[in-house]
Motif scaffolding. Sequence first.
Motif, mmCIF file in Angstrom:
data_model
loop_
_atom_site.group_PDB
_atom_site.id
_atom_site.type_symbol
_atom_site.label_atom_id
_atom_site.label_comp_id
_atom_site.label_asym_id
_atom_site.label_seq_id
_atom_site.Cartn_x
_atom_site.Cartn_y
_atom_site.Cartn_z
ATOM 1 N N THR A 46 1.368 -14.813 16.025
ATOM 2 C CA THR A 46 0.650 -15.336 14.702
ATOM 3 C C THR A 46 0.950 -14.618 13.716
ATOM 4 N N ALA A 47 1.131 -15.514 12.428
ATOM 5 C CA ALA A 47 1.342 -14.663 11.284
ATOM 6 C C ALA A 47 0.123 -13.833 10.685
ATOM 7 N N PHE A 48 0.339 -12.899 10.122
ATOM 8 C CA PHE A 48 -0.907 -12.206 9.447
ATOM 9 C C PHE A 48 -1.159 -12.802 8.065
ATOM 10 N N THR A 49 -2.120 -13.525 7.668
ATOM 11 C CA THR A 49 -2.458 -14.298 6.533
ATOM 12 C C THR A 49 -3.828 -13.802 5.973
ATOM 13 N N GLY B 284 -11.395 -18.167 4.877
ATOM 14 C CA GLY B 284 -12.123 -18.696 5.981
ATOM 15 C C GLY B 284 -13.193 -18.035 6.713
ATOM 16 N N GLY B 285 -13.292 -16.711 6.633
ATOM 17 C CA GLY B 285 -14.185 -15.844 7.034
ATOM 18 C C GLY B 285 -15.616 -15.999 6.137
ATOM 19 N N THR B 286 -15.154 -16.098 4.883
ATOM 20 C CA THR B 286 -15.924 -16.182 3.789
ATOM 21 C C THR B 286 -16.964 -17.592 4.079
ATOM 22 N N LEU B 287 -16.216 -18.576 4.092
ATOM 23 C CA LEU B 287 -16.584 -20.021 4.550
ATOM 24 C C LEU B 287 -17.695 -19.990 5.553
ATOM 25 N N ILE B 288 -16.952 -19.474 6.798
ATOM 26 C CA ILE B 288 -17.711 -19.273 7.854
ATOM 27 C C ILE B 288 -18.981 -18.542 7.711
ATOM 28 N N GLY B 289 -19.173 -17.436 6.993
ATOM 29 C CA GLY B 289 -20.201 -16.446 6.592
ATOM 30 C C GLY B 289 -21.393 -17.632 5.879
ATOM 31 N N LEU B 290 -20.676 -18.221 4.814
ATOM 32 C CA LEU B 290 -21.405 -19.037 3.953
ATOM 33 C C LEU B 290 -22.259 -20.002 4.696
ATOM 34 N N SER B 291 -21.319 -20.600 5.739
ATOM 35 C CA SER B 291 -22.041 -21.853 6.239
ATOM 36 C C SER B 291 -23.075 -21.309 7.245
#
Length: 142
Positions: free
Chosen positions: A2-5, A12-19
């Motif tokens: 998997t490519a490092f992005t 994505g992590g910010t959106l997961i934490g926010l939700s």
Amino acid sequence: MTAFTPLASFIGGTLIGLSAVLLLLAEGRIAGISGIASRLFPPYGDRLFAGRLAFIVGLVAAPVLYAAVTGEGVVQTVSSNLVLMAVAGLLVGFGSVWGSGCTSGHGVCGLARLSRRSLLATGVFMAAGVATVFVARHVIGG
């Protein structure tokens, strides 16, 4: 591989934490996906059913919406071995019940609350993941 992005991962992590924070503030509930999904099945006699259903529909709809907006498909590599996938799903379900929560409940919400039980659970499922990848890649040869 998997490519490092880093940017996409950060967003994505910010959106997961926010939700997770929004769900905790709005409903006083932990964003554990296994718990949310399991409470969609009978008996469901509370006022939160519609919110749980919307949460799961959002999980499924997000990649479809992404593909529609960007014109790019979401690339996901999943085994075509149905028996392996069924066994893996049963093991994940068993682990979620046995560990009193799933990776999202313990790893995202529990660690953020400094829960010792979640720290232990996260350590166990991370170690199991590392061991699984090692065996699959270096012992079995997948």
